[in-house]
Design an enzyme around this catalytic site. Sequence first.
Site, short mmCIF file in Angstrom:
data_model
loop_
_atom_site.label_atom_id
_atom_site.label_comp_id
_atom_site.label_asym_id
_atom_site.label_seq_id
_atom_site.Cartn_x
_atom_site.Cartn_y
_atom_site.Cartn_z
CG ASP A 289 -2.17 0.90 0.94
OD1 ASP A 289 -2.15 1.67 -0.04
OD2 ASP A 289 -3.14 0.84 1.71
C1 BGC Z 1 -4.94 3.35 0.21
C2 BGC Z 1 -5.21 2.30 -0.85
C3 BGC Z 1 -5.08 2.89 -2.21
C4 BGC Z 1 -3.70 3.50 -2.35
C5 BGC Z 1 -3.42 4.09 -3.72
C6 BGC Z 1 -3.67 4.12 -0.06
O1 BGC Z 1 -3.56 5.22 0.77
O2 BGC Z 1 -4.87 2.72 1.46
O3 BGC Z 1 -6.47 1.73 -0.65
O4 BGC Z 1 -5.29 1.91 -3.18
O5 BGC Z 1 -3.57 4.53 -1.40
O6 BGC Z 1 -4.14 5.23 -3.93
#
Ligand code: BGC
Length: 730
Positions: A289
Amino acid sequence: MKYFSLLTMLMLGQQVFASKAPVPVYKDKKALVESRVEDLLKRMTLDEKILQLNQQTVGDNNNPNNNGYQKPTFPAGIGSLIYFSSDPAFRNTVQKRAMEETRLGIPILFGYDVIHGFRTVYPISLAQGCSFNPELVREACTVAAKETKLSGIDWTFSPMIDVARDPRWGRVSEGYGEDPYTNGVFGVASVKGYQGKNLSDQYSIAACLKHYIGYSMSEGGRDYHYSEVSPQTLWDTFMVPYEAGVKAGAATLMSGFNDISGVPASANPYTLTEVLKNRWKHDGFVVSDWGSVEQLMAQGVAKDRKEAGLKAFMSGVEMDMVDDIYGQNLKQLIAEKKVPVAKINDAVRRILRVKFRLGLFDNPYTTIVDQRYLQPESKAVAEKLATESMVLLKNKDHALPLTGNVKQIALIGPLAKDQEDMLGNWAAHGDAKDAETVLDGFEKEFAGKAKINYAKGSEIDGTDESNFADAVAAAQKSDVIVVCLGEKKGWSGENTSRSNISLPAIQEKLVAELKKTGKPIIVVLANGRPLELVRLEPMANAIVEMWQPGVVGGSALASIISGRVNPSGKLDITFPLTTGQIPTYYDMRQSARPNSGKYQDISTEPLYWFGHGLSYTDFAYGAINLSAPKIHKNQKLVATVEVANTGGVAGKETALWYISSHASSISRPMKELKHFEKKEIAAGAKYVYKFEIDPMRDLSFPDADGKRHLESGDFVIMAGNQKIKFELLD
Ligand code: BGC
């Protein structure tokens, strides 16, 4: 003359040479994906390989939680980019650099968060689950995939299938509620919708199951916090939808931000390698993530970025989202023999495999078309899903639908003429201007039938009561009050925890004022989580949970209010009576003293259980029939139940089939949903719902290491208000 003939000869020679040069296997469209992957891998330098393991961003980041990590430039041969633009031409320019200015011409994989629609925004996932209509969700994801693909994006970071039991956690809106099986069914439907029959189809995009795993257990609902997940709960609850999603062919997974009982999800060899790769044989890849590799330092398991990279990579995270730790450290870690080259090859292989499967090597560029968004057929799917997602929570004395004798409707409330919040969080490239308001929907629906008297009444938040008087005046001249309450879209989603899930006091006060008019009150809720309705519920004659319904929510709601459509949603998550009841979920384990240990100050029962949802008709369940009272472990059992529509209108009923077992070698949840089916039944008609029980699939349970056990004994099967016992023999 000599000069020319020499040149001609040289050119001819070159041509002859060129036509004889073999096309590398990796560029041969007809070769098998695995042969292409191996051929390309053999040709790559270590630097080229490491580049594939990195993801950076391009375009304007529209996520306030994720600022500060972006780099202004990225190498032409980067593995992946989060694509914040929606311009296919720009993607093609960026891709051209990768294809033409790098030695091997490896295409970039463009990813983005397309969570509930790209531009044709449909209801948030928590709402979608309430439709209990996975086919409709698959269709909606197909629409999203097409708009996404035509905007230059090949990969969505969706579905989120984190089973969520704590509505204080803002991300509860992004998944399909509190039940493992429901999350699995809808996760699979989304994967199928996004990925289509074949990943290389024209409008298919790769799916990403997230956030692997246990993220929703963040303590107290505080986002990004520690999550205490016992191995038993990990298997009972959280692994269920992931296993289903992997089996359905999800191309990728994202590792979570959370710390699972001391071992962070992004540095967890057990979940990432032992389970995902060794047991489930997932052959795609895992992306971290946003910054979750670097955050291993904050979590206290890595002393510096290099160690964080080592831990994440060796645990099984193949792609580093944005923090460039792999880019900066993997080469050194290989030189120090801490990371074997074979492990790099395995990671690159997984990423290339997804790129080949998507057809990116053969079709690296996006086709540019004029009309890609908000097509009538796309909006029709969004509207149908919004309609089926809405849940009639209360309907005292048939307050709804509003029929012919209603001539004036007071439409009141901060959400009645709101566009922005209809979209919900993570609305991708959704534009508030596209969204119908509730008022738009009502004016269309009731045109020529009833007059709509609109008044805002109050803001969503704050203390300003100056508009109450207008609202009361509108109510006084009307036959009924429809009051639209709820949350701002930014109140749920990432980093939006709340310690109290009530609506702001101003909204409750507004309803209290309206109540004084003595007119019937229909409360409509637009929100991204279950709410504490303990004070509102007694003031309402009817309550409709509309959720954050997307671009055609106004029409969808109005069709339910008028009765043109019979509501058919059922809750995929329990509404606790008060915030203090959290956690309350239907598949809890039994108490040692079931009739004792209650709260002294409030009821222990939640306001609305998982599965609650009313209709404008009545459904009567007959007794459950079994194909046999006892079966052996290798036999199947067929359960059927006849349901009659005893009311005056057609309606869709979802039969939820639960199983419970009261004496196993370990205690089991009070009941577990194992199957559901939604079916329209005409007024006066009957339908026989059927559940074919496969003992190993439906009656076994996992131990703390995921091994399934099937034990003989008594089981109870339930549907509607019916239940029946049966015995499983060895
Ligand atoms: C979130 C994810 C997301 C990623 C990319 C993160 O902050 O937890 O769910 O896919 O950002 O945007």
